[in-house]
Design a protein around this motif. Structure first.
Motif, mmCIF file in Angstrom:
data_model
loop_
_atom_site.group_PDB
_atom_site.id
_atom_site.type_symbol
_atom_site.label_atom_id
_atom_site.label_comp_id
_atom_site.label_asym_id
_atom_site.label_seq_id
_atom_site.Cartn_x
_atom_site.Cartn_y
_atom_site.Cartn_z
ATOM 1 N N GLY A 1 0.798 -1.219 0.000
ATOM 2 C CA GLY A 1 0.000 0.000 0.000
ATOM 3 C C GLY A 1 0.831 1.271 0.000
ATOM 4 N N HIS A 2 1.994 1.238 0.638
ATOM 5 C CA HIS A 2 2.877 2.404 0.613
ATOM 6 C C HIS A 2 3.320 2.691 -0.821
ATOM 7 C CE1 HIS A 2 3.226 2.829 4.980
ATOM 8 N NE2 HIS A 2 3.243 1.507 5.025
ATOM 9 N N ALA A 3 3.661 1.644 -1.548
ATOM 10 C CA ALA A 3 4.074 1.810 -2.946
ATOM 11 C C ALA A 3 2.914 2.301 -3.803
ATOM 12 C CB ALA A 3 4.632 0.486 -3.486
ATOM 13 N N VAL A 4 1.691 1.864 -3.498
ATOM 14 C CA VAL A 4 0.514 2.363 -4.229
ATOM 15 C C VAL A 4 0.365 3.855 -3.986
ATOM 16 C CG1 VAL A 4 -2.016 2.285 -4.370
ATOM 17 C CG2 VAL A 4 -0.706 0.151 -4.278
ATOM 18 N N LEU A 5 0.475 4.281 -2.737
ATOM 19 C CA LEU A 5 0.348 5.707 -2.419
ATOM 20 C C LEU A 5 1.430 6.535 -3.096
ATOM 21 C CD1 LEU A 5 -0.492 5.468 1.392
ATOM 22 C CD2 LEU A 5 -2.080 5.969 -0.490
#
Length: 150
Positions: free
Chosen positions: A62-66
């Motif tokens: 999710g961090h990479a998505v953000l």
């Protein structure tokens, strides 16, 4: 009374999971006793229907998505990244409105997962990482815990 807590709606018996079911957790009410609970489903809030195709994080967590380095893709190959980002933004807004300093979220979910998520290949393999909503909440100072007993 302790501060309010944001909780994945499926954990409270709301049938909002991708498969149209809930994931109610026995004993969760004891853990949350004395606190105002803010039930929230980021995937529905982001505009996705229930039921819906299962989704996984591809290219990172999710961090990479953000950060724009990964996507959320459903089992049919549709890119649902923006719905997941929007749901995360709405979850953060709901938490802030209510004064939540903590969230108890559904494990392994591409939205709510904390500590581990599925690997993006729809084969049931878990990898370290956080879901999109969990990542956004953490980045904004809201402590995220996995639901107990799942």
């Amino acid at each position: 009374m302790d501060s309010p807590v944001l909780v994945s709606a499926c954990l409270r018996g709301v049938p909002c999971r991708f498969d149209g079911r809930d994931k109610a957790v026995g004993g969760l009410d004891r853990v949350l006793a004395g606190r105002r609970v803010v039930e929230f489903c980021p995937e529905q809030a982001g505009g996705l229907p229930t039921p819906r195709a299962a989704a996984e994080l591809v290219g990172g967590d999710g961090h990479a998505v953000l950060d724009g380095r990964a996507r959320v893709v459903d089992a049919g190959g549709a890119d649902v990244t923006e719905a997941f980002r929007e749901g995360a933004r709405r979850a953060l807004a709901a938490a802030r409105r209510a004064g939540c300093t903590e969230a108890v979220l559904m494990p392994r979910s591409p939205s709510c997962g904390r500590g581990e998520v599925y690997d993006g290949e729809f084969r049931g393999v878990l990898v370290p990482g956080d879901g999109v909503t969990a990542a956004l909440l953490e980045r904004n100072g809201i402590a995220v815990r996995r639901a107990p007993g799942i």
